[in-house]
Design a protein around this motif. Sequence first.
Motif, PDB file in Angstrom:
ATOM      1  N   ARG A   1      38.943   8.514 -52.245  1.00  0.00           N
ATOM      2  CA  ARG A   1      39.156   8.489 -53.692  1.00  0.00           C
ATOM      3  C   ARG A   1      37.905   8.911 -54.468  1.00  0.00           C
ATOM      4  O   ARG A   1      37.812   8.677 -55.661  1.00  0.00           O
ATOM      5  CB  ARG A   1      39.592   7.093 -54.126  1.00  0.00           C
ATOM      6  N   SER A   2      36.972   9.478 -53.760  1.00  0.00           N
ATOM      7  CA  SER A   2      35.731   9.891 -54.417  1.00  0.00           C
ATOM      8  C   SER A   2      35.883  11.267 -55.054  1.00  0.00           C
ATOM      9  O   SER A   2      36.862  11.981 -54.842  1.00  0.00           O
ATOM     10  CB  SER A   2      34.581   9.892 -53.409  1.00  0.00           C
ATOM     11  N   SER A   3      34.878  11.654 -55.818  1.00  0.00           N
ATOM     12  CA  SER A   3      34.913  12.920 -56.550  1.00  0.00           C
ATOM     13  C   SER A   3      34.529  14.091 -55.650  1.00  0.00           C
ATOM     14  O   SER A   3      33.882  13.922 -54.607  1.00  0.00           O
ATOM     15  CB  SER A   3      33.943  12.870 -57.733  1.00  0.00           C
ATOM     16  N   LYS A   4      34.902  15.277 -56.050  1.00  0.00           N
ATOM     17  CA  LYS A   4      34.475  16.487 -55.352  1.00  0.00           C
ATOM     18  C   LYS A   4      32.953  16.570 -55.339  1.00  0.00           C
ATOM     19  O   LYS A   4      32.342  16.987 -54.350  1.00  0.00           O
ATOM     20  CB  LYS A   4      35.075  17.720 -56.033  1.00  0.00           C
ATOM     21  N   PHE A   5      32.318  16.172 -56.427  1.00  0.00           N
ATOM     22  CA  PHE A   5      30.866  16.186 -56.531  1.00  0.00           C
ATOM     23  C   PHE A   5      30.225  15.363 -55.423  1.00  0.00           C
ATOM     24  O   PHE A   5      29.298  15.813 -54.738  1.00  0.00           O
ATOM     25  CB  PHE A   5      30.463  15.667 -57.906  1.00  0.00           C
ATOM     26  N   ASN A   6      30.719  14.148 -55.214  1.00  0.00           N
ATOM     27  CA  ASN A   6      30.180  13.289 -54.165  1.00  0.00           C
ATOM     28  C   ASN A   6      30.417  13.864 -52.775  1.00  0.00           C
ATOM     29  O   ASN A   6      29.535  13.838 -51.913  1.00  0.00           O
ATOM     30  CB  ASN A   6      30.799  11.895 -54.251  1.00  0.00           C
ATOM     31  N   ILE A   7      31.608  14.385 -52.555  1.00  0.00           N
ATOM     32  CA  ILE A   7      31.944  14.946 -51.245  1.00  0.00           C
ATOM     33  C   ILE A   7      31.090  16.175 -50.956  1.00  0.00           C
ATOM     34  O   ILE A   7      30.591  16.358 -49.836  1.00  0.00           O
ATOM     35  CB  ILE A   7      33.447  15.279 -51.193  1.00  0.00           C
ATOM     36  N   LEU A   8      30.892  17.019 -51.954  1.00  0.00           N
ATOM     37  CA  LEU A   8      30.055  18.208 -51.803  1.00  0.00           C
ATOM     38  C   LEU A   8      28.626  17.818 -51.440  1.00  0.00           C
ATOM     39  O   LEU A   8      27.985  18.445 -50.581  1.00  0.00           O
ATOM     40  CB  LEU A   8      30.079  19.011 -53.108  1.00  0.00           C
ATOM     41  N   ALA A   9      28.121  16.765 -52.076  1.00  0.00           N
ATOM     42  CA  ALA A   9      26.762  16.296 -51.796  1.00  0.00           C
ATOM     43  C   ALA A   9      26.642  15.740 -50.382  1.00  0.00           C
ATOM     44  O   ALA A   9      25.713  16.091 -49.634  1.00  0.00           O
ATOM     45  CB  ALA A   9      26.354  15.236 -52.816  1.00  0.00           C
ATOM     46  N   VAL A  10      27.553  14.863 -49.997  1.00  0.00           N
ATOM     47  CA  VAL A  10      27.499  14.254 -48.673  1.00  0.00           C
ATOM     48  C   VAL A  10      27.644  15.317 -47.585  1.00  0.00           C
ATOM     49  O   VAL A  10      26.941  15.283 -46.563  1.00  0.00           O
ATOM     50  CB  VAL A  10      28.589  13.170 -48.534  1.00  0.00           C
ATOM     51  N   TYR A  11      28.518  16.270 -47.800  1.00  0.00           N
ATOM     52  CA  TYR A  11      28.713  17.348 -46.831  1.00  0.00           C
ATOM     53  C   TYR A  11      27.420  18.124 -46.600  1.00  0.00           C
ATOM     54  O   TYR A  11      26.990  18.318 -45.456  1.00  0.00           O
ATOM     55  CB  TYR A  11      29.818  18.282 -47.335  1.00  0.00           C
ATOM     56  N   GLY A  12      26.752  18.539 -47.664  1.00  0.00           N
ATOM     57  CA  GLY A  12      25.506  19.280 -47.522  1.00  0.00           C
ATOM     58  C   GLY A  12      24.400  18.455 -46.891  1.00  0.00           C
ATOM     59  O   GLY A  12      23.638  18.946 -46.052  1.00  0.00           O
ATOM     60  N   ALA A  13      24.312  17.180 -47.269  1.00  0.00           N
ATOM     61  CA  ALA A  13      23.275  16.311 -46.724  1.00  0.00           C
ATOM     62  C   ALA A  13      23.456  16.098 -45.224  1.00  0.00           C
ATOM     63  O   ALA A  13      22.492  16.119 -44.451  1.00  0.00           O
ATOM     64  CB  ALA A  13      23.281  14.971 -47.453  1.00  0.00           C
ATOM     65  N   LEU A  14      24.686  15.906 -44.794  1.00  0.00           N
ATOM     66  CA  LEU A  14      24.955  15.708 -43.365  1.00  0.00           C
ATOM     67  C   LEU A  14      24.687  16.982 -42.567  1.00  0.00           C
ATOM     68  O   LEU A  14      24.219  16.913 -41.421  1.00  0.00           O
ATOM     69  CB  LEU A  14      26.396  15.247 -43.161  1.00  0.00           C
ATOM     70  N   LEU A  15      24.974  18.131 -43.136  1.00  0.00           N
ATOM     71  CA  LEU A  15      24.635  19.382 -42.460  1.00  0.00           C
ATOM     72  C   LEU A  15      23.124  19.483 -42.231  1.00  0.00           C
ATOM     73  O   LEU A  15      22.672  19.911 -41.173  1.00  0.00           O
ATOM     74  CB  LEU A  15      25.110  20.582 -43.287  1.00  0.00           C
ATOM     75  N   CYS A  16      22.354  19.071 -43.232  1.00  0.00           N
ATOM     76  CA  CYS A  16      20.897  19.130 -43.126  1.00  0.00           C
ATOM     77  C   CYS A  16      20.373  18.180 -42.067  1.00  0.00           C
ATOM     78  O   CYS A  16      19.488  18.533 -41.280  1.00  0.00           O
ATOM     79  CB  CYS A  16      20.272  18.809 -44.486  1.00  0.00           C
TER      80      CYS A  16
ATOM     81  N   VAL B   1      26.358   9.330 -56.511  1.00  0.00           N
ATOM     82  CA  VAL B   1      26.192  10.322 -55.450  1.00  0.00           C
ATOM     83  C   VAL B   1      25.066   9.961 -54.487  1.00  0.00           C
ATOM     84  O   VAL B   1      25.216  10.119 -53.269  1.00  0.00           O
ATOM     85  CB  VAL B   1      25.993  11.733 -56.050  1.00  0.00           C
ATOM     86  N   SER B   2      23.939   9.488 -54.986  1.00  0.00           N
ATOM     87  CA  SER B   2      22.835   9.161 -54.086  1.00  0.00           C
ATOM     88  C   SER B   2      23.179   7.956 -53.215  1.00  0.00           C
ATOM     89  O   SER B   2      22.735   7.863 -52.062  1.00  0.00           O
ATOM     90  CB  SER B   2      21.555   8.907 -54.878  1.00  0.00           C
ATOM     91  N   PHE B   3      23.988   7.046 -53.745  1.00  0.00           N
ATOM     92  CA  PHE B   3      24.445   5.907 -52.938  1.00  0.00           C
ATOM     93  C   PHE B   3      25.306   6.386 -51.771  1.00  0.00           C
ATOM     94  O   PHE B   3      25.127   5.956 -50.627  1.00  0.00           O
ATOM     95  CB  PHE B   3      25.239   4.926 -53.810  1.00  0.00           C
ATOM     96  N   TYR B   4      26.237   7.289 -52.055  1.00  0.00           N
ATOM     97  CA  TYR B   4      27.117   7.777 -50.997  1.00  0.00           C
ATOM     98  C   TYR B   4      26.348   8.563 -49.935  1.00  0.00           C
ATOM     99  O   TYR B   4      26.639   8.457 -48.743  1.00  0.00           O
ATOM    100  CB  TYR B   4      28.227   8.641 -51.583  1.00  0.00           C
ATOM    101  N   VAL B   5      25.371   9.346 -50.352  1.00  0.00           N
ATOM    102  CA  VAL B   5      24.552  10.081 -49.382  1.00  0.00           C
ATOM    103  C   VAL B   5      23.785   9.101 -48.502  1.00  0.00           C
ATOM    104  O   VAL B   5      23.757   9.241 -47.271  1.00  0.00           O
ATOM    105  CB  VAL B   5      23.583  11.045 -50.100  1.00  0.00           C
ATOM    106  N   SER B   6      23.167   8.106 -49.113  1.00  0.00           N
ATOM    107  CA  SER B   6      22.424   7.108 -48.343  1.00  0.00           C
ATOM    108  C   SER B   6      23.328   6.348 -47.386  1.00  0.00           C
ATOM    109  O   SER B   6      22.964   6.079 -46.235  1.00  0.00           O
ATOM    110  CB  SER B   6      21.731   6.122 -49.294  1.00  0.00           C
ATOM    111  N   LYS B   7      24.524   6.005 -47.844  1.00  0.00           N
ATOM    112  CA  LYS B   7      25.466   5.274 -46.998  1.00  0.00           C
ATOM    113  C   LYS B   7      25.900   6.121 -45.813  1.00  0.00           C
ATOM    114  O   LYS B   7      25.978   5.628 -44.676  1.00  0.00           O
ATOM    115  CB  LYS B   7      26.680   4.851 -47.823  1.00  0.00           C
ATOM    116  N   ALA B   8      26.170   7.397 -46.051  1.00  0.00           N
ATOM    117  CA  ALA B   8      26.611   8.283 -44.970  1.00  0.00           C
ATOM    118  C   ALA B   8      25.537   8.456 -43.913  1.00  0.00           C
ATOM    119  O   ALA B   8      25.840   8.678 -42.735  1.00  0.00           O
ATOM    120  CB  ALA B   8      27.011   9.635 -45.540  1.00  0.00           C
ATOM    121  N   LEU B   9      24.263   8.334 -44.308  1.00  0.00           N
ATOM    122  CA  LEU B   9      23.144   8.543 -43.389  1.00  0.00           C
ATOM    123  C   LEU B   9      22.529   7.231 -42.911  1.00  0.00           C
ATOM    124  O   LEU B   9      21.526   7.245 -42.183  1.00  0.00           O
ATOM    125  CB  LEU B   9      22.070   9.388 -44.080  1.00  0.00           C
ATOM    126  N   ASP B  10      23.094   6.088 -43.337  1.00  0.00           N
ATOM    127  CA  ASP B  10      22.528   4.777 -43.000  1.00  0.00           C
ATOM    128  C   ASP B  10      21.059   4.706 -43.405  1.00  0.00           C
ATOM    129  O   ASP B  10      20.203   4.209 -42.652  1.00  0.00           O
ATOM    130  CB  ASP B  10      22.673   4.484 -41.504  1.00  0.00           C
TER     131      ASP B  10
END
Length: 276
Positions: free
Chosen positions: A34-49, A100-109
């Motif tokens: 249920r998250s935004s495209k913005f958040n998903i786009l950010a998490v996707y790029g961060a995980l690729l990195c 967005v920064s919360f979701y990125v941090s959560k995805a990367l622990d």
Amino acid sequence: MMYLHATSHVLNPLLDIKAYRTLLKPLTNINLRRSSKFNILAVYGALLCMNEVKSSQQFGVYVATEYGPIMDVHNVLNTVNMDDSIIMPFDFLNINSNNVSFYVSKALDAFGKNMVLTSEEVSFEKALQLALFDLETKDVQDVLVGAVDESLEQIPHYAQYTSDVLKQPSCDGSFWLYGNLKKEHAVAQIVCIKEYENVECFLKEVNLNGTTVSCNQFAACNEALKKAAQTVLTPKAFFGCDGAVTFFELLEYKGEVYHIAQDKHGKLIVITLRVF
């Protein structure tokens, strides 16, 4: 000085949220249904990195954006203007760019600091400047810096409200770099980040003869810079944090190079890079 160890970049013509959900699914189990495209786009790029990076969990996450979750904001405003309409809870939550920064941090622990930065026309450069400062003051040991913005193509008459000086198609983008103070296995080094009152002050101090530089859209229109440098990399698309587009292209060159971002008032942020 910051050493860069991993990067990723995503730059696409307008894609819908379903496309990014599909791309993200193999990379993480985090629930962004249920998250935004913005958040998903950010998490996707961060995980690729960070896909092949082994790091401590105590690193800082810095997300730069010019427009944030703009499509969600646009949709909520349209809902407000409709008779007998109700804003759904997740639609309201998704207009908060700080998520967005919360979701990125959560995805990367990741358990270090995380933040979102916006600074008109130079958001990516300011985020990188803050990350470097935090490294040098030992506030963090590693940094993950991103520049994330959605395409504006679905925003009616967006050119009236933005500074698209190069008149190019608007794209989705998610650009990320991981760095620290360790030189071993680094792909590039950020030697320094410095601000100048104008282009003339910069050119009095630095001789660009024979040098490759990358520019954001305002610097790309500066004739003095184009005349002084041998190679000038300019944005290939209209993207909120447009300086990130050419900064990452600059990493394909070798030796000492410069990234130059100019704001609307003519002030510069100059990043000196040494690419290995």
